[in-house]
Motif scaffolding. Structure first.
Motif, PDB file in Angstrom:
ATOM      1  N   PHE A   3       0.918  -0.813  -0.665  1.00  0.00           N
ATOM      2  CA  PHE A   3       0.142  -0.384  -0.299  1.00  0.00           C
ATOM      3  C   PHE A   3       0.991   1.130  -0.145  1.00  0.00           C
ATOM      4  CE2 PHE A   3      -3.159  -2.934   1.757  1.00  0.00           C
ATOM      5  CZ  PHE A   3      -4.057  -2.540   1.381  1.00  0.00           C
ATOM      6  N   ASP A   4       0.842   2.404  -0.777  1.00  0.00           N
ATOM      7  CA  ASP A   4       0.762   3.587  -0.601  1.00  0.00           C
ATOM      8  C   ASP A   4       0.256   4.305   0.387  1.00  0.00           C
ATOM      9  OD1 ASP A   4       2.374   6.352  -1.086  1.00  0.00           O
ATOM     10  OD2 ASP A   4       0.542   6.834  -2.633  1.00  0.00           O
ATOM     11  N   PHE A   5       0.896   5.378   0.980  1.00  0.00           N
ATOM     12  CA  PHE A   5       0.053   5.787   2.284  1.00  0.00           C
ATOM     13  C   PHE A   5      -0.776   7.305   1.693  1.00  0.00           C
ATOM     14  CE2 PHE A   5       0.287   8.213   6.573  1.00  0.00           C
ATOM     15  CZ  PHE A   5      -0.571   7.665   6.788  1.00  0.00           C
ATOM     16  N   ASP A   6       0.086   7.482   1.030  1.00  0.00           N
ATOM     17  CA  ASP A   6      -0.562   9.420   1.363  1.00  0.00           C
ATOM     18  C   ASP A   6      -1.742   9.339  -0.615  1.00  0.00           C
ATOM     19  OD1 ASP A   6       0.738  10.430   3.229  1.00  0.00           O
ATOM     20  OD2 ASP A   6       2.449  10.726   1.638  1.00  0.00           O
ATOM     21  N   HIS A   7      -2.195   9.846   0.165  1.00  0.00           N
ATOM     22  CA  HIS A   7      -3.823   9.696  -0.572  1.00  0.00           C
ATOM     23  C   HIS A   7      -4.306   8.708  -1.323  1.00  0.00           C
ATOM     24  CE1 HIS A   7      -4.151  13.742  -1.601  1.00  0.00           C
ATOM     25  NE2 HIS A   7      -2.502  13.529  -1.837  1.00  0.00           N
ATOM     26  N   THR A   8      -4.203   7.371  -0.532  1.00  0.00           N
ATOM     27  CA  THR A   8      -3.882   5.654  -0.602  1.00  0.00           C
ATOM     28  C   THR A   8      -5.051   5.494   0.926  1.00  0.00           C
ATOM     29  OG1 THR A   8      -2.608   5.769  -1.931  1.00  0.00           O
ATOM     30  CG2 THR A   8      -3.585   3.690  -0.537  1.00  0.00           C
ATOM     31  N   LEU A   9      -4.090   5.448   1.534  1.00  0.00           N
ATOM     32  CA  LEU A   9      -4.832   5.548   3.429  1.00  0.00           C
ATOM     33  C   LEU A   9      -5.416   6.881   4.248  1.00  0.00           C
ATOM     34  CD1 LEU A   9      -2.125   2.669   4.207  1.00  0.00           C
ATOM     35  CD2 LEU A   9      -4.819   2.090   3.956  1.00  0.00           C
ATOM     36  N   TYR A  10      -4.595   7.819   3.497  1.00  0.00           N
ATOM     37  CA  TYR A  10      -4.855   9.030   4.680  1.00  0.00           C
ATOM     38  C   TYR A  10      -4.966  10.374   2.658  1.00  0.00           C
ATOM     39  CZ  TYR A  10      -2.693  13.411   6.646  1.00  0.00           C
ATOM     40  OH  TYR A  10      -2.416  14.166   7.277  1.00  0.00           O
ATOM     41  N   ASP A  11      -5.969  10.778   3.445  1.00  0.00           N
ATOM     42  CA  ASP A  11      -6.362  11.425   2.708  1.00  0.00           C
ATOM     43  C   ASP A  11      -5.321  12.868   2.835  1.00  0.00           C
ATOM     44  OD1 ASP A  11      -7.682  13.723   1.198  1.00  0.00           O
ATOM     45  OD2 ASP A  11      -9.355  14.006   2.746  1.00  0.00           O
ATOM     46  N   GLY A  12      -4.230  12.711   1.652  1.00  0.00           N
ATOM     47  CA  GLY A  12      -3.436  14.455   1.790  1.00  0.00           C
ATOM     48  C   GLY A  12      -2.360  13.867   1.962  1.00  0.00           C
ATOM     49  N   ASP A  13      -1.206  14.612   1.977  1.00  0.00           N
ATOM     50  CA  ASP A  13       0.525  14.565   1.618  1.00  0.00           C
ATOM     51  C   ASP A  13       0.852  14.925   3.571  1.00  0.00           C
ATOM     52  OD1 ASP A  13       3.222  14.732   2.157  1.00  0.00           O
ATOM     53  OD2 ASP A  13       2.934  15.350  -0.573  1.00  0.00           O
ATOM     54  N   SER A  14       0.834  13.122   3.579  1.00  0.00           N
ATOM     55  CA  SER A  14       1.463  13.891   5.393  1.00  0.00           C
ATOM     56  C   SER A  14       3.415  13.953   5.795  1.00  0.00           C
ATOM     57  CB  SER A  14       1.418  12.330   5.589  1.00  0.00           C
ATOM     58  OG  SER A  14       2.379  10.901   4.701  1.00  0.00           O
ATOM     59  N   GLY A  15       3.735  13.862   5.127  1.00  0.00           N
ATOM     60  CA  GLY A  15       4.965  14.558   4.720  1.00  0.00           C
ATOM     61  C   GLY A  15       5.017  16.107   5.101  1.00  0.00           C
ATOM     62  N   SER A  16       4.225  16.288   3.828  1.00  0.00           N
ATOM     63  CA  SER A  16       4.288  17.605   3.649  1.00  0.00           C
ATOM     64  C   SER A  16       3.427  18.634   4.777  1.00  0.00           C
ATOM     65  CB  SER A  16       3.050  17.906   2.582  1.00  0.00           C
ATOM     66  OG  SER A  16       4.159  17.861   1.534  1.00  0.00           O
ATOM     67  N   HIS A  17       2.084  17.731   4.889  1.00  0.00           N
ATOM     68  CA  HIS A  17       2.055  18.662   6.565  1.00  0.00           C
ATOM     69  C   HIS A  17       2.565  18.500   7.514  1.00  0.00           C
ATOM     70  CE1 HIS A  17      -2.231  16.660   5.270  1.00  0.00           C
ATOM     71  NE2 HIS A  17      -1.753  17.958   4.175  1.00  0.00           N
ATOM     72  N   LEU A  18       3.712  17.270   7.895  1.00  0.00           N
ATOM     73  CA  LEU A  18       4.782  17.290   8.841  1.00  0.00           C
ATOM     74  C   LEU A  18       5.934  18.381   8.502  1.00  0.00           C
ATOM     75  CD1 LEU A  18       6.137  16.625  11.371  1.00  0.00           C
ATOM     76  CD2 LEU A  18       7.262  14.835   9.496  1.00  0.00           C
TER      77      LEU A  18
ATOM     78  N   TYR B 100       4.604  16.613  16.820  1.00  0.00           N
ATOM     79  CA  TYR B 100       3.501  16.845  16.129  1.00  0.00           C
ATOM     80  C   TYR B 100       1.865  16.136  15.823  1.00  0.00           C
ATOM     81  CZ  TYR B 100       1.578  17.168  11.122  1.00  0.00           C
ATOM     82  OH  TYR B 100       0.340  16.660  10.520  1.00  0.00           O
ATOM     83  N   VAL B 101       2.002  14.743  16.330  1.00  0.00           N
ATOM     84  CA  VAL B 101       0.965  13.609  15.719  1.00  0.00           C
ATOM     85  C   VAL B 101      -0.354  14.172  17.065  1.00  0.00           C
ATOM     86  CG1 VAL B 101       0.493  11.150  15.884  1.00  0.00           C
ATOM     87  CG2 VAL B 101       1.923  12.012  14.728  1.00  0.00           C
ATOM     88  N   ALA B 102       0.222  14.301  18.113  1.00  0.00           N
ATOM     89  CA  ALA B 102       0.364  14.642  19.343  1.00  0.00           C
ATOM     90  C   ALA B 102      -1.299  15.836  19.486  1.00  0.00           C
ATOM     91  CB  ALA B 102       0.704  14.542  20.539  1.00  0.00           C
ATOM     92  N   LYS B 103      -0.344  16.792  18.879  1.00  0.00           N
ATOM     93  CA  LYS B 103      -1.355  17.757  19.257  1.00  0.00           C
ATOM     94  C   LYS B 103      -1.836  18.424  17.842  1.00  0.00           C
ATOM     95  CE  LYS B 103       2.755  21.325  20.335  1.00  0.00           C
ATOM     96  NZ  LYS B 103       2.369  21.947  21.066  1.00  0.00           N
ATOM     97  N   HIS B 104      -2.123  17.444  16.485  1.00  0.00           N
ATOM     98  CA  HIS B 104      -2.991  17.704  15.069  1.00  0.00           C
ATOM     99  C   HIS B 104      -3.098  15.451  15.093  1.00  0.00           C
ATOM    100  CE1 HIS B 104       0.189  20.471  14.451  1.00  0.00           C
ATOM    101  NE2 HIS B 104      -1.151  20.727  13.848  1.00  0.00           N
ATOM    102  N   ALA B 105      -3.785  15.188  16.404  1.00  0.00           N
ATOM    103  CA  ALA B 105      -4.901  13.618  16.531  1.00  0.00           C
ATOM    104  C   ALA B 105      -5.571  13.774  16.136  1.00  0.00           C
ATOM    105  CB  ALA B 105      -4.607  13.658  18.301  1.00  0.00           C
ATOM    106  N   ALA B 106      -7.045  15.148  16.769  1.00  0.00           N
ATOM    107  CA  ALA B 106      -8.040  14.886  15.872  1.00  0.00           C
ATOM    108  C   ALA B 106      -8.059  14.432  14.073  1.00  0.00           C
ATOM    109  CB  ALA B 106      -9.210  16.252  16.616  1.00  0.00           C
TER     110      ALA B 106
END
Length: 242
Positions: free
Chosen positions: A17-32, A92-98
């Motif tokens: 599985f790819d991750f971004d836009h596959t399991l996750y809606d967006g580009d997780s690395g760019s968000h980080l 980062y993940v804790a601050k943006h968990a929701a």
């Protein structure tokens, strides 16, 4: 959660599985890395200064790794170890968990779990740092799955991209990690994953950009499914959760 799934046999089908836009809606690395840059005004100004050069580099495959590395460096100046970077990822993940949890795609996770329940050898191969993908997958209880991702290394007072898990390098990193058997099924949204999709016995395109659908139909086998797993603004045949 691993106890809920059978341990894959050595010859179990390999499912990637790819991750971004596959399991996750967006580009997780760019968000980080956007968050890392926005932590201080001087980082934001530095990012603006390098953007005219680094930004266009990100847009083109041959220079993408170098362009991304510039922004990674700006966001991580002062970070000298992987442990320090992982601590920032945890924060980062804790601050943006929701918000992060809301971006996980339920239909994608349902398919992910079905493969694991069937005893398939499931892994995630992503352009994001592995620690980030694992932290996000933890929200779905799937962080025990192997993750192959972009490797960062200390560089000029910060961190830079050492190996970008992207395009042909993604396949190379899979093989280097010991996954040498044929890929049974591969899921991805991106033309940057064409080497992975071509290598798979059963490629599945999920959540592609509308402008890429014709290209996928042209270059992949005629029976290739092109699906939308509930990713807003993306193309593909709609799939509904059970």
């Amino acid at each position: 959660m691993s106890a809920a799934y059978p341990v894959p046999a050595a010859d179990a089908p390999l499912v990637v599985f790819d991750f971004d836009h596959t399991l996750y809606d967006g580009d997780s690395g760019s968000h980080l890395f956007k968050w890392l840059i926005e932590r201080a005004g001087w980082r934001w100004l530095l990012a603006l200064l390098v953007a005219p050069v680094a930004g266009p580099m990100v847009a083109f495959l041959p220079t993408r790794r170098a362009g991304i590395s510039v922004f990674v460096w700006v966001g991580s100046l002062g970070v000298h170890t992987h442990a320090a970077l992982d601590a920032l990822i945890t924060t980062y993940v804790a601050k943006h968990a929701a918000a992060i949890q809301a971006r996980l795609l339920p239909i994608a996770l349902e398919v992910f779990r079905q493969h694991r329940a069937a005893g398939d050898r499931v892994l995630v191969a992503t352009g994001a740092p592995p620690a980030l993908a694992r932290a996000i997958l933890a929200f779905a209880g799937q962080d025990d799955v192997p993750v192959i991702g972009t490797l960062l290394a200390p560089n000029m007072g910060g961190m830079g991209v050492q190996r970008h898990c992207h395009y042909a390098m993604k396949m190379q990193m899979l093989r280097d990690a010991g996954y040498t058997q044929p890929v049974a099924v591969a899921y991805s949204d991106s033309s940057a994953d064409l080497p992975l999709l071509h290598a798979a016995q059963q490629p599945v395109v999920v959540n592609p950009k509308a402008g890429r659908v014709a290209m996928f139909r042209r270059v992949l086998p005629p029976a290739t499914r092109i699906l939308n797993w509930g990713c807003p603004g993306r193309a593909g045949d709609a799939v509904h959760a059970r």
